[in-house]
Design a protein around this motif. Sequence first.
Motif, mmCIF file in Angstrom:
data_model
loop_
_atom_site.group_PDB
_atom_site.id
_atom_site.type_symbol
_atom_site.label_atom_id
_atom_site.label_comp_id
_atom_site.label_asym_id
_atom_site.label_seq_id
_atom_site.Cartn_x
_atom_site.Cartn_y
_atom_site.Cartn_z
ATOM 1 N N ALA A 137 -17.126 10.489 -9.557
ATOM 2 C CA ALA A 137 -17.621 11.840 -9.296
ATOM 3 C C ALA A 137 -18.673 12.233 -10.322
ATOM 4 O O ALA A 137 -19.688 12.853 -9.980
ATOM 5 N N ARG A 138 -18.448 11.882 -11.561
ATOM 6 C CA ARG A 138 -19.427 12.202 -12.607
ATOM 7 C C ARG A 138 -20.719 11.430 -12.378
ATOM 8 O O ARG A 138 -21.820 11.957 -12.571
ATOM 9 N N GLY A 139 -20.594 10.160 -11.959
ATOM 10 C CA GLY A 139 -21.781 9.360 -11.676
ATOM 11 C C GLY A 139 -22.573 9.925 -10.510
ATOM 12 O O GLY A 139 -23.810 9.968 -10.543
ATOM 13 N N ALA A 140 -21.869 10.372 -9.467
ATOM 14 C CA ALA A 140 -22.551 10.960 -8.317
ATOM 15 C C ALA A 140 -23.277 12.235 -8.712
ATOM 16 O O ALA A 140 -24.400 12.496 -8.261
ATOM 17 N N LEU A 141 -22.656 13.042 -9.565
ATOM 18 C CA LEU A 141 -23.286 14.273 -10.026
ATOM 19 C C LEU A 141 -24.524 13.962 -10.866
ATOM 20 O O LEU A 141 -25.557 14.630 -10.745
ATOM 21 N N LEU A 142 -24.426 12.940 -11.690
ATOM 22 C CA LEU A 142 -25.568 12.524 -12.510
ATOM 23 C C LEU A 142 -26.733 12.071 -11.643
ATOM 24 O O LEU A 142 -27.866 12.557 -11.808
ATOM 25 N N VAL A 143 -26.469 11.171 -10.709
ATOM 26 C CA VAL A 143 -27.540 10.641 -9.862
ATOM 27 C C VAL A 143 -28.134 11.752 -8.997
ATOM 28 O O VAL A 143 -29.364 11.870 -8.859
ATOM 29 N N GLY A 144 -27.274 12.584 -8.418
ATOM 30 C CA GLY A 144 -27.777 13.702 -7.624
ATOM 31 C C GLY A 144 -28.626 14.649 -8.440
ATOM 32 O O GLY A 144 -29.661 15.143 -7.971
ATOM 33 N N GLY A 145 -28.214 14.899 -9.678
ATOM 34 C CA GLY A 145 -28.995 15.777 -10.549
ATOM 35 C C GLY A 145 -30.356 15.202 -10.875
ATOM 36 O O GLY A 145 -31.361 15.927 -10.895
#
Length: 233
Positions: A138-146
Motif C-alpha cells: 500500500a505504501r509503494g502504491a501511494l508512492l508511485v501514484g504520488g
Amino acid sequence: MTAIVPPTTLTEATVVAPTPAPRRALATLTPREQLRAGRLPRRLVQLVVGLWIYGASMAMVIRGALGLDPWDVFHAGVMAHVGLSFGEVVIVVGFLVLLLWIPLRQMPGLGTLANVVLIGVATDATLAMLAAPEGLAARGALLVGGIVLNGLAGALYIGAQLGPGPRDGLMTGLARRTGRSIRLVRTSLEVTVLVAGFLLGGQVGLGTVLYAVGIGPLVQLFLPWTIVELETE
C-alpha cells in the motif's frame, strides 16, 4: 514461405497509426506578457488545479514513507527543527528562494507567487485527510501514484505559462548567470538540498531514487498535452 501482402489490400483495421501528441511550445515571456498573452481564465484554472494536485501528490509521497524527493527531504529536515507544519515550511522556503532571485535579476510571475503559497496549503490539507497506509504494498502504491500525479501536476502548471516555480526559476537564473548547463545546475542544487536535508534529519529512501529517475520523463510525457497555446502578438 511468408506471403507479402500488397499495400492496396491493407485495411484501416490492419494499420492504425498512433495519435500524435499536439505540437506546442513553451513561450519565453516577461511577467507582464504572461498576463497579456490571452486565454487567461483557462490558464488560471489550469495553474490552480496543477498546483493543488502538486501539493496533494507531495502528501501522498510523504504518507508512503519510503523516501522523499530532494527538496522535500530538505523541507522535512527543516520541519524537524522548527515549530511549523510541512506545508508551512514549503511556503517559507519558497519565499526565501525567491529572495535569491534578486541578485539573478529574475522577475516572478503570477504563477510563481501562487506556486509558493498553494503547494504548501494543498500539502497540509491533504496530509490532514490522508492517513498513512499499513503494509509495504500500500505504501509503494501511494508512492508511485504520488510520483505520477506529481509529474502531471508539474506539466499542468508549467503548461499554464504563468511563470516558473521559485526553485525552477532559481535553476534557470543560475544557469543563465553562470553559463553552466541546466543539467549541471539542477543536479548541483538538488544534491545540495538533499545532503542538507539528510543531515537535518529528512527521510531518504527508495522514493528519493524513484522520484529523481522518474519525474523528468513524466513531465516530458504529459507536457505536450498540457501547454496552453497563447495568443501572442
